[in-house]
Design an enzyme around this catalytic site. Structure first.
Site, PDB file in Angstrom:
ATOM      1  N   ALA A 181       0.800  -1.235   0.000  1.00 59.12           N
ATOM      2  CA  ALA A 181       0.000   0.000   0.000  1.00 59.12           C
ATOM      3  C   ALA A 181       0.829   1.280   0.000  1.00 59.12           C
ATOM      4  O   ALA A 181       0.311   2.344  -0.343  1.00 59.12           O
ATOM      5  CB  ALA A 181      -0.947   0.007   1.199  1.00 59.12           C
ATOM      6  N   GLY A 198       3.248   1.907  -1.987  1.00 61.82           N
ATOM      7  CA  GLY A 198       3.862   2.084  -3.301  1.00 61.82           C
ATOM      8  C   GLY A 198       3.274   3.248  -4.086  1.00 61.82           C
ATOM      9  O   GLY A 198       2.257   3.852  -3.712  1.00 61.82           O
ATOM     10  N   ALA A 242       1.762  -5.064  -4.956  1.00 67.37           N
ATOM     11  CA  ALA A 242       3.146  -5.129  -4.494  1.00 67.37           C
ATOM     12  C   ALA A 242       4.022  -5.970  -5.408  1.00 67.37           C
ATOM     13  O   ALA A 242       3.715  -7.122  -5.695  1.00 67.37           O
ATOM     14  CB  ALA A 242       3.199  -5.712  -3.079  1.00 67.37           C
ATOM     15  N   LYS A 280       7.988  -9.864 -14.280  1.00 73.59           N
ATOM     16  CA  LYS A 280       6.576  -9.549 -14.475  1.00 73.59           C
ATOM     17  C   LYS A 280       5.890 -10.626 -15.322  1.00 73.59           C
ATOM     18  O   LYS A 280       4.728 -10.978 -15.082  1.00 73.59           O
ATOM     19  CB  LYS A 280       6.417  -8.181 -15.149  1.00 73.59           C
ATOM     20  CG  LYS A 280       6.962  -7.018 -14.347  1.00 73.59           C
ATOM     21  CD  LYS A 280       6.352  -6.904 -12.962  1.00 73.59           C
ATOM     22  CE  LYS A 280       4.925  -6.431 -12.959  1.00 73.59           C
ATOM     23  NZ  LYS A 280       4.422  -6.183 -11.575  1.00 73.59           N
ATOM     24  N   PRO A 330       0.009  -1.723 -17.459  1.00 71.41           N
ATOM     25  CA  PRO A 330       0.454  -0.392 -17.892  1.00 71.41           C
ATOM     26  C   PRO A 330       1.875  -0.432 -18.452  1.00 71.41           C
ATOM     27  O   PRO A 330       2.651  -1.344 -18.128  1.00 71.41           O
ATOM     28  CB  PRO A 330       0.409   0.428 -16.602  1.00 71.41           C
ATOM     29  CG  PRO A 330       0.680  -0.586 -15.518  1.00 71.41           C
ATOM     30  CD  PRO A 330       0.144  -1.903 -16.009  1.00 71.41           C
TER      31      PRO A 330
END
Length: 355
Positions: A16, A18, A89, A171, A195
């Site tokens: 949270a 970030g 996260a 990722k 994104p």
């Protein structure tokens, strides 16, 4: 498009503190939700005060829970009774010494731990995963191998590895693992947000965000003589936060979703900075690729010759139509994003403009 928000059930937000998560938390609080915020150290009041301040004056409330991406079961307590989990996260570090330990393990094992907790928590019906366009492409050169000359939700990154593009590899592995765990059950739905380069002001200053480092280069004189012809996608962090809410609460939201406002690049960004902040010394002249090839690796360890070969001078195009048609997204103008972000950097005193 009407979002169906059940304010009786809390919402879990991982990581949270970030950059993206701060805006997501703000939007959830404004909707009157109870936010269960997982952080490394919930006793660190100094670090969490700005998030508590966000809740004041809204209909929502915030509760902090300690959780570690690498610790099995550490998300169970915070998740109890939640209807939606937003797993944001994940480390984003361009330069690392040990990519397996610093990037792959927390991204992959963290996703696994969060989703295994979801499988144990009957109240959860939807999970939003913050992935990235990095899970779609490894280098701009990959565009040449796409079916229609554009990156879309069907395309996966197949060119990154532990030794070449470790962040993008992390990722990709994490998102593939998420889909594997999702597909093995039928109770909860997974919606993924992808994104590209995320910019715009933070809820607080985020000096460790990669966008901070990039923008600093455009303000501190690094590009006074010219910029590399690197093309990427840009999106405002506030739009990314809105996409998370829509992914969480629109009944028909599904699958992967490219959240990209603009197909652009560093040359355009330099021109924008030059126009909006005439006192800053920056050039929008393209640096010759041969010059970058010679001196890039000396100036910046991330500018490897392979990176330069596969990214400098290549086009970059992503298709954001799914986000517009299915999530109802609209995107801020690029100049608004960078004007707001640079003004925050300047006001903070974190960087000084090279005049």
């Amino acid at each position: 498009m009407e979002m169906q928000i059940d304010s009786q059930k809390p919402v879990l937000v991982t990581g949270a503190t970030g950059y993206v998560a701060g805006w997501v938390v703000k939007r959830l609080l404004e909707k009157g939700l109870t936010v269960r915020a997982t952080v490394r150290d919930p006793s660190n009041e100094g670090r969490l005060a700005y998030l508590r301040a966000l809740a004041e004056g809204t209909k929502g409330t915030i509760e902090f829970f300690g959780a570690d991406l690498l610790e099995k079961g550490s998300f169970d307590e915070a998740m109890q009774g939640c209807g939606v989990v937003l797993h944001i996260a994940s480390p984003y570090i361009a330069s690392v010494k040990d990519p397996q330990r610093e990037l792959i393990d927390p991204a992959l094992n963290g996703t696994r731990n969060v989703l295994e907790a979801v499988n144990r928590t009957e109240s959860v019906t939807r999970v939003v995963l913050t992935s990235s366009c990095a899970a779609i492409f490894g280098s701009s050169a990959d565009l040449a191998n796409t079916p229609n000359g554009v990156f879309n939700e069907e395309v996966w990154n197949t060119t990154s590895s532990l030794t070449d593009g470790a962040y993008s590899y992390s990722k990709t592995l994490a998102e593939r693992e998420a889909w594997k765990i999702h597909d093995a059950q039928s109770r909860w739905r997974l919606v993924v947000v992808n994104p590209p380069g995320v910019f715009g002001p933070g809820i607080r200053m985020h000096e460790n965000a990669e966008s901070f480092r990039i923008l600093t280069s455009f303000v501190d004189g690094t590009f006074a003589s010219g910029v590399p012809d690197i093309r990427i996608g840009f999106v405002d962090v506030r739009d990314v936060a809105e996409a998370h809410l829509r992914a969480a609460f629109l009944p028909n939201a599904s699958g992967r979703n490219i959240i990209s406002g603009h197909n652009s690049g560093f040359v355009e960004l330099a021109g924008l900075v030059k126009r909006e902040f005439p006192a800053i010394r920056v050039s929008d002249r393209k640096l010759p690729k041969w010059l970058l090839w010679l001196v890039g690796p000396i100036l910046n360890s991330a500018l490897t010759r392979r990176f330069i070969s596969r990214n400098v001078g290549h086009p970059w195009r992503a298709d954001n139509r799914k986000s517009i048609e299915e999530l109802g997204m609209t995107y801020r103008p690029l100049d608004e994003t960078f004007r707001d972000h640079i003004e925050q950097l300047m006001k903070s005193g974190s960087i000084k403009a090279a005049a």
